[in-house]
Design a protein around this motif. Structure first.
Motif, PDB file in Angstrom:
ATOM      1  N   THR A 126       0.986  -1.233  -0.125  1.00  0.00           N
ATOM      2  CA  THR A 126       0.020   0.034   0.066  1.00  0.00           C
ATOM      3  C   THR A 126       0.930   1.238   0.191  1.00  0.00           C
ATOM      4  N   VAL A 127       0.225   2.382  -0.231  1.00  0.00           N
ATOM      5  CA  VAL A 127       0.731   3.842  -0.450  1.00  0.00           C
ATOM      6  C   VAL A 127      -0.280   4.602   0.106  1.00  0.00           C
ATOM      7  N   THR A 128       0.100   5.706   0.720  1.00  0.00           N
ATOM      8  CA  THR A 128      -0.753   6.599   1.335  1.00  0.00           C
ATOM      9  C   THR A 128      -1.322   7.782   0.198  1.00  0.00           C
ATOM     10  N   ASP A 129      -2.344   8.308   0.573  1.00  0.00           N
ATOM     11  CA  ASP A 129      -2.922   9.205  -0.489  1.00  0.00           C
ATOM     12  C   ASP A 129      -1.765  10.314  -0.607  1.00  0.00           C
ATOM     13  N   ALA A 130      -1.196  10.714   0.573  1.00  0.00           N
ATOM     14  CA  ALA A 130      -0.163  11.819   0.234  1.00  0.00           C
ATOM     15  C   ALA A 130       1.152  11.345  -0.546  1.00  0.00           C
ATOM     16  N   GLU A 131       1.281  10.179  -0.506  1.00  0.00           N
ATOM     17  CA  GLU A 131       2.611   9.460  -1.272  1.00  0.00           C
ATOM     18  C   GLU A 131       2.062   9.506  -2.791  1.00  0.00           C
ATOM     19  N   ILE A 132       0.737   9.325  -2.868  1.00  0.00           N
ATOM     20  CA  ILE A 132       0.239   8.935  -4.264  1.00  0.00           C
ATOM     21  C   ILE A 132       0.551  10.417  -4.930  1.00  0.00           C
ATOM     22  N   LEU A 133      -0.300  11.426  -4.226  1.00  0.00           N
ATOM     23  CA  LEU A 133      -0.141  12.911  -4.752  1.00  0.00           C
ATOM     24  C   LEU A 133       1.213  13.591  -4.936  1.00  0.00           C
ATOM     25  N   TRP A 134       2.104  13.077  -4.128  1.00  0.00           N
ATOM     26  CA  TRP A 134       3.601  13.459  -4.392  1.00  0.00           C
ATOM     27  C   TRP A 134       3.944  12.978  -5.558  1.00  0.00           C
ATOM     28  N   MET A 135       3.850  11.593  -5.980  1.00  0.00           N
ATOM     29  CA  MET A 135       4.278  11.152  -7.058  1.00  0.00           C
ATOM     30  C   MET A 135       3.550  11.366  -8.452  1.00  0.00           C
ATOM     31  N   HIS A 136       2.220  11.854  -8.191  1.00  0.00           N
ATOM     32  CA  HIS A 136       1.615  12.466  -9.057  1.00  0.00           C
ATOM     33  C   HIS A 136       2.212  13.627  -9.821  1.00  0.00           C
ATOM     34  N   SER A 157      -4.503   8.115  -9.304  1.00  0.00           N
ATOM     35  CA  SER A 157      -4.475   6.831  -9.223  1.00  0.00           C
ATOM     36  C   SER A 157      -3.576   5.920  -9.954  1.00  0.00           C
ATOM     37  N   SER A 158      -3.123   6.669 -11.221  1.00  0.00           N
ATOM     38  CA  SER A 158      -2.095   6.110 -12.021  1.00  0.00           C
ATOM     39  C   SER A 158      -0.731   6.050 -11.536  1.00  0.00           C
ATOM     40  N   ALA A 159      -0.522   7.127 -10.441  1.00  0.00           N
ATOM     41  CA  ALA A 159       0.695   7.584  -9.786  1.00  0.00           C
ATOM     42  C   ALA A 159       0.966   6.201  -8.895  1.00  0.00           C
ATOM     43  N   GLY A 169      -8.387  18.387 -11.066  1.00  0.00           N
ATOM     44  CA  GLY A 169      -8.361  19.230  -9.797  1.00  0.00           C
ATOM     45  C   GLY A 169      -6.984  18.950  -9.066  1.00  0.00           C
ATOM     46  N   TRP A 170      -6.278  17.798  -8.725  1.00  0.00           N
ATOM     47  CA  TRP A 170      -5.348  17.658  -8.132  1.00  0.00           C
ATOM     48  C   TRP A 170      -4.038  18.350  -8.851  1.00  0.00           C
ATOM     49  N   ALA A 171      -4.090  18.580 -10.284  1.00  0.00           N
ATOM     50  CA  ALA A 171      -3.069  19.115 -10.933  1.00  0.00           C
ATOM     51  C   ALA A 171      -3.092  20.572 -10.544  1.00  0.00           C
ATOM     52  N   LEU A 172      -4.250  20.915 -10.482  1.00  0.00           N
ATOM     53  CA  LEU A 172      -4.478  22.742 -10.140  1.00  0.00           C
ATOM     54  C   LEU A 172      -4.047  23.121  -8.763  1.00  0.00           C
ATOM     55  N   LYS A 173      -3.583  22.317  -7.962  1.00  0.00           N
ATOM     56  CA  LYS A 173      -3.358  22.667  -6.440  1.00  0.00           C
ATOM     57  C   LYS A 173      -1.706  22.256  -6.291  1.00  0.00           C
ATOM     58  N   ASP A 174      -1.100  23.243  -5.436  1.00  0.00           N
ATOM     59  CA  ASP A 174       0.230  22.805  -5.261  1.00  0.00           C
ATOM     60  C   ASP A 174       0.467  21.919  -4.059  1.00  0.00           C
ATOM     61  N   GLU A 175       1.782  21.682  -3.609  1.00  0.00           N
ATOM     62  CA  GLU A 175       2.016  20.793  -2.815  1.00  0.00           C
ATOM     63  C   GLU A 175       1.116  21.104  -1.062  1.00  0.00           C
ATOM     64  N   HIS A 176       0.886  22.309  -1.205  1.00  0.00           N
ATOM     65  CA  HIS A 176       0.156  22.569   0.296  1.00  0.00           C
ATOM     66  C   HIS A 176      -1.335  22.470   0.058  1.00  0.00           C
ATOM     67  N   GLY A 177      -1.667  22.211  -1.161  1.00  0.00           N
ATOM     68  CA  GLY A 177      -3.297  21.998  -1.203  1.00  0.00           C
ATOM     69  C   GLY A 177      -3.903  23.284  -1.794  1.00  0.00           C
ATOM     70  N   GLU A 178      -3.252  24.360  -1.850  1.00  0.00           N
ATOM     71  CA  GLU A 178      -3.669  25.446  -2.436  1.00  0.00           C
ATOM     72  C   GLU A 178      -3.583  25.610  -3.833  1.00  0.00           C
ATOM     73  N   GLU A 179      -4.823  26.217  -4.320  1.00  0.00           N
ATOM     74  CA  GLU A 179      -5.137  26.486  -5.961  1.00  0.00           C
ATOM     75  C   GLU A 179      -3.926  27.172  -6.573  1.00  0.00           C
ATOM     76  N   VAL A 180      -3.373  26.678  -7.630  1.00  0.00           N
ATOM     77  CA  VAL A 180      -2.232  27.175  -8.463  1.00  0.00           C
ATOM     78  C   VAL A 180      -3.164  28.263  -9.162  1.00  0.00           C
ATOM     79  N   LYS A 181      -2.658  29.673  -9.328  1.00  0.00           N
ATOM     80  CA  LYS A 181      -3.122  30.702 -10.096  1.00  0.00           C
ATOM     81  C   LYS A 181      -1.864  31.342 -11.009  1.00  0.00           C
ATOM     82  N   PRO A 182      -2.304  31.713 -12.140  1.00  0.00           N
ATOM     83  CA  PRO A 182      -1.190  32.526 -12.911  1.00  0.00           C
ATOM     84  C   PRO A 182      -0.624  33.656 -12.326  1.00  0.00           C
ATOM     85  N   THR A 183       0.521  33.864 -12.561  1.00  0.00           N
ATOM     86  CA  THR A 183       1.063  35.231 -11.952  1.00  0.00           C
ATOM     87  C   THR A 183       1.024  36.496 -12.912  1.00  0.00           C
ATOM     88  N   SER A 184       0.359  37.614 -12.570  1.00  0.00           N
ATOM     89  CA  SER A 184       0.022  38.404 -13.316  1.00  0.00           C
ATOM     90  C   SER A 184       1.361  39.237 -13.685  1.00  0.00           C
TER      91      SER A 184
END
Length: 360
Positions: free
Chosen positions: A267-277, A291-293, A327-342
């Motif tokens: 098994t792996v944790t959700d956190a490990e999955i998201l890190w590898m993703h 899931s694929s990660a 959805g997960w790709a649009l969040k950073d490693e802290h779970g915050e939404e990634v937004k373009p820099t103006s």
């Protein structure tokens, strides 16, 4: 001159359980990239790593390999409708191949447990979608009941035609490398793919193409790990929706595959999955759904435990495209939404922002 890939049935007709006179329903599935990934080899401390990128199939997942077989055989038997239980990828594939065949598709999805990217595909391919008050396992029980008692053909991986098509990925790995890897690694949910790869490698060994079977490593999400628990999980929970399955349909086949190949489940944790993703996207250039990660995340766990020999040559199957679940790709490693820099329209200011040096 390079030839057009014809789909797995045409390419491997001599190795598949299908009559040459049967209709072939294909969207050109298979022939997916085997991507050399030296950055992963370095991360894991092994000789070579390749990613079998199944997200490059027509509907974005490995399911298409089996669905071309299942729907082709269904048409040969006179079916006018197909049904499946799905957490997403199977529904997209079944609906697309049914549309190509000109028949009805019925999709049973668990309540609140499917990503919009996958649901959108099933809707686009005009599937009749029913949201069942229960989890995936409840959906599969209902689908089986309906197929056994009514005029509708089941195309889940309990249908052996699905695994027959999915085994072709093993053939492609061998055709690309000229040998079988020491380890073949993948996520495990329903365990059909794990069983199918074993079936393919076993046939390659039987026919004298390879001497040794790859050790198959299958990884489950910690909250949905019936193979580790040793029994079905009533309420599986994980962010990895494609493998959120508590009672794998291919349990017995997968257990045999593990034992004969000398493989292992873990098994792996959700956190490990998201890190590898995120790592696969950032460092390898391969965008997968979370899931694929899971397989690659599990391999990193094994590497940290010193369980991988440095000489190992490893293939990792990543099962579905990242656009399935953005959805997960649009969040950073802290779970915050990634937004373009103006930024301004001034080149000098933008160059300063990016840390670029002026050409000399």
């Amino acid at each position: 001159m390079a030839k057009q890939w014809r789909g797995v049935i045409a390419e491997y007709i001599d190795r598949l359980d299908i009559d040459r006179s049967a209709p072939v329903i294909t969207l050109g599935e298979g022939g997916t990239p085997l991507v050399h990934a030296p950055v992963l080899a370095k991360l894991f401390g092994v000789n070579e790593v390749w990613l079998k990128v199944e997200g490059m199939n027509p509907t974005g997942s490995f399911k298409d390999r089996g669905m071309t077989m299942a729907v082709s055989k269904a048409i040969a038997h006179g079916a006018r409708a197909v049904i499946c239980a799905s957490t997403g990828n199977t529904s997209a594939s079944a609906a697309a191949y049914a549309a190509k065949a000109g028949i009805k598709s019925v999709v049973l999805i668990p309540e609140g447990k499917i990503t919009l990217g996958k649901l959108a595909q099933a809707i686009a391919h005009k599937a009749h979608i029913l949201q069942v008050q229960g989890n995936f396992d409840d959906c599969l029980v209902l689908a089986r009941d309906l197929s056994e008692n009514y005029a509708v053909h089941l195309v889940n991986s309990v249908n052996p035609d699905r695994l027959e098509g999915q085994k072709t990925a093993s053939f492609e790995v061998f055709d690309n490398l000229g040998f079988a890897p020491d380890y073949h690694v993948m996520p495990v949910g329903n365990a059909g793919n794990y069983s199918a790869y074993f079936k393919g490698y076993l046939e390659l060994q039987r026919d004298g193409f390879i001497k040794d079977l790859p050790k198959q490593l299958g990884f489950q999400a910690e909250g949905a790990a019936p193979f580790i628990a040793g029994h079905p999980i009533a309420n599986p929970e994980t962010i990895a929706t494609a493998i959120r399955i508590g009672n794998p349909a291919s349990w017995d086949l997968a257990m045999k595959a593990k034992e004969v190949s000398g493989g292992e489940f873990d098994t792996v944790t959700d956190a490990e999955i998201l890190w590898m993703h995120r790592y696969l996207s950032n460092e390898v250039g391969v965008f997968v759904e979370p899931s694929s990660a899971t397989g690659a995340a599990g391999l990193l766990k094994f590497a940290k435990l010193g369980k991988l020999p440095a000489s190992a040559k490893i293939v990792i199957t990543v099962t579905g495209h990242g656009l399935k679940d953005v959805g997960w790709a649009l969040k950073d490693e802290h779970g915050e939404e990634v937004k373009p820099t103006s930024c301004s329209k001034n080149a000098a200011e933008v160059a300063e922002l990016l840390g670029l040096e002026r050409n000399t």
